[in-house]
Design an enzyme around this catalytic site. Structure first.
Site, PDB file in Angstrom:
ATOM      1  N   GLU A 174       0.819  -1.206   0.000  1.00  0.00           N
ATOM      2  CA  GLU A 174       0.000   0.000   0.000  1.00  0.00           C
ATOM      3  C   GLU A 174       0.860   1.266   0.000  1.00  0.00           C
ATOM      4  O   GLU A 174       0.543   2.240  -0.691  1.00  0.00           O
ATOM      5  CB  GLU A 174      -0.928   0.007   1.223  1.00  0.00           C
ATOM      6  CG  GLU A 174      -1.908  -1.157   1.254  1.00  0.00           C
ATOM      7  CD  GLU A 174      -1.395  -2.363   2.016  1.00  0.00           C
ATOM      8  OE1 GLU A 174      -2.210  -3.066   2.632  1.00  0.00           O
ATOM      9  OE2 GLU A 174      -0.154  -2.601   2.001  1.00  0.00           O
ATOM     10  N   MET A 232      20.568 -44.988  -7.117  1.00  0.00           N
ATOM     11  CA  MET A 232      20.957 -46.389  -7.263  1.00  0.00           C
ATOM     12  C   MET A 232      21.083 -47.030  -5.879  1.00  0.00           C
ATOM     13  O   MET A 232      21.082 -46.348  -4.860  1.00  0.00           O
ATOM     14  CB  MET A 232      22.276 -46.486  -8.026  1.00  0.00           C
ATOM     15  CG  MET A 232      22.253 -45.788  -9.393  1.00  0.00           C
ATOM     16  SD  MET A 232      20.793 -46.204 -10.395  1.00  0.00           S
ATOM     17  CE  MET A 232      21.086 -47.953 -10.708  1.00  0.00           C
ATOM     18  N   TRP A 258      23.370 -37.520 -11.749  1.00  0.00           N
ATOM     19  CA  TRP A 258      22.143 -36.750 -11.574  1.00  0.00           C
ATOM     20  C   TRP A 258      20.975 -37.537 -12.143  1.00  0.00           C
ATOM     21  O   TRP A 258      21.109 -38.176 -13.187  1.00  0.00           O
ATOM     22  CB  TRP A 258      22.240 -35.395 -12.257  1.00  0.00           C
ATOM     23  CG  TRP A 258      23.281 -34.511 -11.673  1.00  0.00           C
ATOM     24  CD1 TRP A 258      24.507 -34.234 -12.170  1.00  0.00           C
ATOM     25  CD2 TRP A 258      23.165 -33.755 -10.441  1.00  0.00           C
ATOM     26  NE1 TRP A 258      25.185 -33.359 -11.347  1.00  0.00           N
ATOM     27  CE2 TRP A 258      24.363 -33.041 -10.286  1.00  0.00           C
ATOM     28  CE3 TRP A 258      22.164 -33.615  -9.492  1.00  0.00           C
ATOM     29  CZ2 TRP A 258      24.594 -32.203  -9.201  1.00  0.00           C
ATOM     30  CZ3 TRP A 258      22.390 -32.780  -8.419  1.00  0.00           C
ATOM     31  CH2 TRP A 258      23.594 -32.080  -8.283  1.00  0.00           C
ATOM     32  N   THR A 313      14.880 -43.018  -7.078  1.00  0.00           N
ATOM     33  CA  THR A 313      15.554 -41.738  -6.852  1.00  0.00           C
ATOM     34  C   THR A 313      17.071 -41.836  -6.784  1.00  0.00           C
ATOM     35  O   THR A 313      17.755 -40.816  -6.823  1.00  0.00           O
ATOM     36  CB  THR A 313      15.059 -41.112  -5.539  1.00  0.00           C
ATOM     37  OG1 THR A 313      15.378 -41.994  -4.452  1.00  0.00           O
ATOM     38  CG2 THR A 313      13.554 -40.886  -5.581  1.00  0.00           C
ATOM     39  N   GLU A 349      13.936 -31.684   0.823  1.00  0.00           N
ATOM     40  CA  GLU A 349      14.774 -32.331  -0.200  1.00  0.00           C
ATOM     41  C   GLU A 349      15.545 -33.429   0.513  1.00  0.00           C
ATOM     42  O   GLU A 349      16.611 -33.186   1.069  1.00  0.00           O
ATOM     43  CB  GLU A 349      15.726 -31.323  -0.837  1.00  0.00           C
ATOM     44  CG  GLU A 349      15.054 -30.261  -1.693  1.00  0.00           C
ATOM     45  CD  GLU A 349      16.058 -29.509  -2.555  1.00  0.00           C
ATOM     46  OE1 GLU A 349      16.671 -30.133  -3.444  1.00  0.00           O
ATOM     47  OE2 GLU A 349      16.235 -28.304  -2.324  1.00  0.00           O
TER      48      GLU A 349
END
Length: 373
Positions: free
Chosen positions: A56, A166, A173, A164, A303
């Site tokens: 504002e 091995m 990646w 996600t 994560e």
């Protein structure tokens, strides 16, 4: 209230302005404001970083003579003095005639008081225009004030067969650079990034935002989110890479003799250690989130590996799941996305898809858990 086409156009513009603050306004909400005279925009603004102008004030500063104008704001103007003065009083002092508000502020210091202050001053106040869109912009701020917990986003990167990493733990990646760049935007919107000790020991991540304000198209300087490591036994080394990065690191552990003895070296290296109650053998995730809410974290991003990510879901703490799917197959020996105690089809967790889009070669799917979760 029947809002006009012009009202809707102005509030839609205010929402665009509000979105400019979604990376930098926290712990305040991202708010946008537009000022109109004779259906022409004469001022607009958004909430700047904490301690600087609210939306504002930014908009009023653009207007030479605001007397009699109409103000559109995505969240109820504040009525209290914090780091800045009350915006409701600033609008009153400016002599505006009408204020259109998308949604009320859930902060108990405001929560209808700003609206009442405006009405008591004889200003016409209308509420509820594009309310859902305004609430969506501030899911974390609203949840923190209504439920005492931050918004929890769990991010995962997986192969097409839902793996996600091995079996060895190798995970760099899974996805392409385009997806990893996109993740930086999620980090930049988060007040904290949470990972587990397993990920920390395996990858030694920095957990920093590595995208710039210029790349995001914003003017304000980005702040590094709080890095949080869930480490029940305090196994983290004082030489961890994240302790050398700008910003703060918080290590959440159990309150035991061993942990108390190990904490000194981590504190000396720049970390903060918080001792939390146990849930079984692990840190109580509810207690962790309450602690982060007390630190004014509106939203957190998880994560982590299958154990911690699955823990947040199993404890009913998930608000949003963002999955990046790579067009690869890792095979049945690779690690799964989540460790979840689901044994029958009927016990499944239902998800509602909110958004699907291609990011480079990968697919990003954003989902919310069903309401009865």
């Amino acid at each position: 209230m029947n809002f006009s086409t012009h009202d809707r156009k102005m509030m839609a513009r205010a929402l665009v302005m509000a979105a400019k603050g979604r990376f930098t306004a926290a712990p305040n909400p991202a708010v946008g404001c537009v000022i109109s005279i004779d259906e022409n925009i004469v001022g607009e603004g958004y909430t700047r970083p904490a301690g600087e102008n609210h939306a504002e004030i930014e908009a009023l500063n653009m207007v030479q003579d605001p007397v009699g104008c109409c103000v559109y704001v995505t969240l109820e103007p504040c009525s209290h003095r914090g780091r800045t003065g009350p915006c409701a009083q600033a609008l009153i002092d400016a002599g505006v005639a009408r204020v259109v508000i998308a949604c009320e502020d859930p902060n108990p210091q405001v929560c209808g008081q700003g609206i009442q202050l405006l009405k008591d001053a004889g200003i016409e106040v209308d509420c509820g225009l594009l309310e859902d869109q305004a609430r969506d912009l501030n899911q974390g701020f609203i949840k923190r004030h209504e439920h005492g917990l931050p918004w929890v986003l769990v991010k995962m990167a997986a192969s097409m067969d839902g793996r996600t990493a091995m079996a060895s733990g190798q995970s760099q990646w899974v996805t392409t650079p385009a997806s990893r760049h996109d993740v930086q935007k999620l980090r930049a919107k988060s007040c904290a990034i949470i990972t587990g000790i397993g990920t920390q020991l395996m990858d030694d991540p920095s957990l920093t935002v590595r995208i710039t304000s210029e790349q995001l198209g914003i003017d304000d300087v980005l702040q590094q989110p709080l890095r949080v490591v869930v480490d029940s036994q305090l196994q983290m080394s004082a030489t961890a890479r994240m302790l050398l990065q700008p910003g703060k690191t918080l290590i959440a552990t159990l309150d035991g003799k061993s942990q108390r003895e190990k904490a000194g070296a981590l504190i000396a290296a720049g970390a903060e250690v918080v001792f939390l109650p146990a849930h079984g053998k692990h840190v109580d995730l509810h207690a962790l989130l309450r602690d982060l809410a007390d630190r004014q974290c509106n939203s957190v991003m998880v994560e982590a590996g299958a154990g911690l990510a699955g823990g947040f879901i199993a404890e009913g703490l998930l608000d949003e799941l963002v999955c990046y799917w790579a067009p690869k197959l890792f095979g049945s020996e690779a690690r799964p996305m989540f460790n979840l105690p689901i044994n029958t089809i009927d016990a499944h967790l239902a998800l509602s898809i909110q958004d699907v889009r291609q990011i480079g070669e990968d697919l990003r799917i954003t989902m919310y858990p069903d309401k009865d979760y």
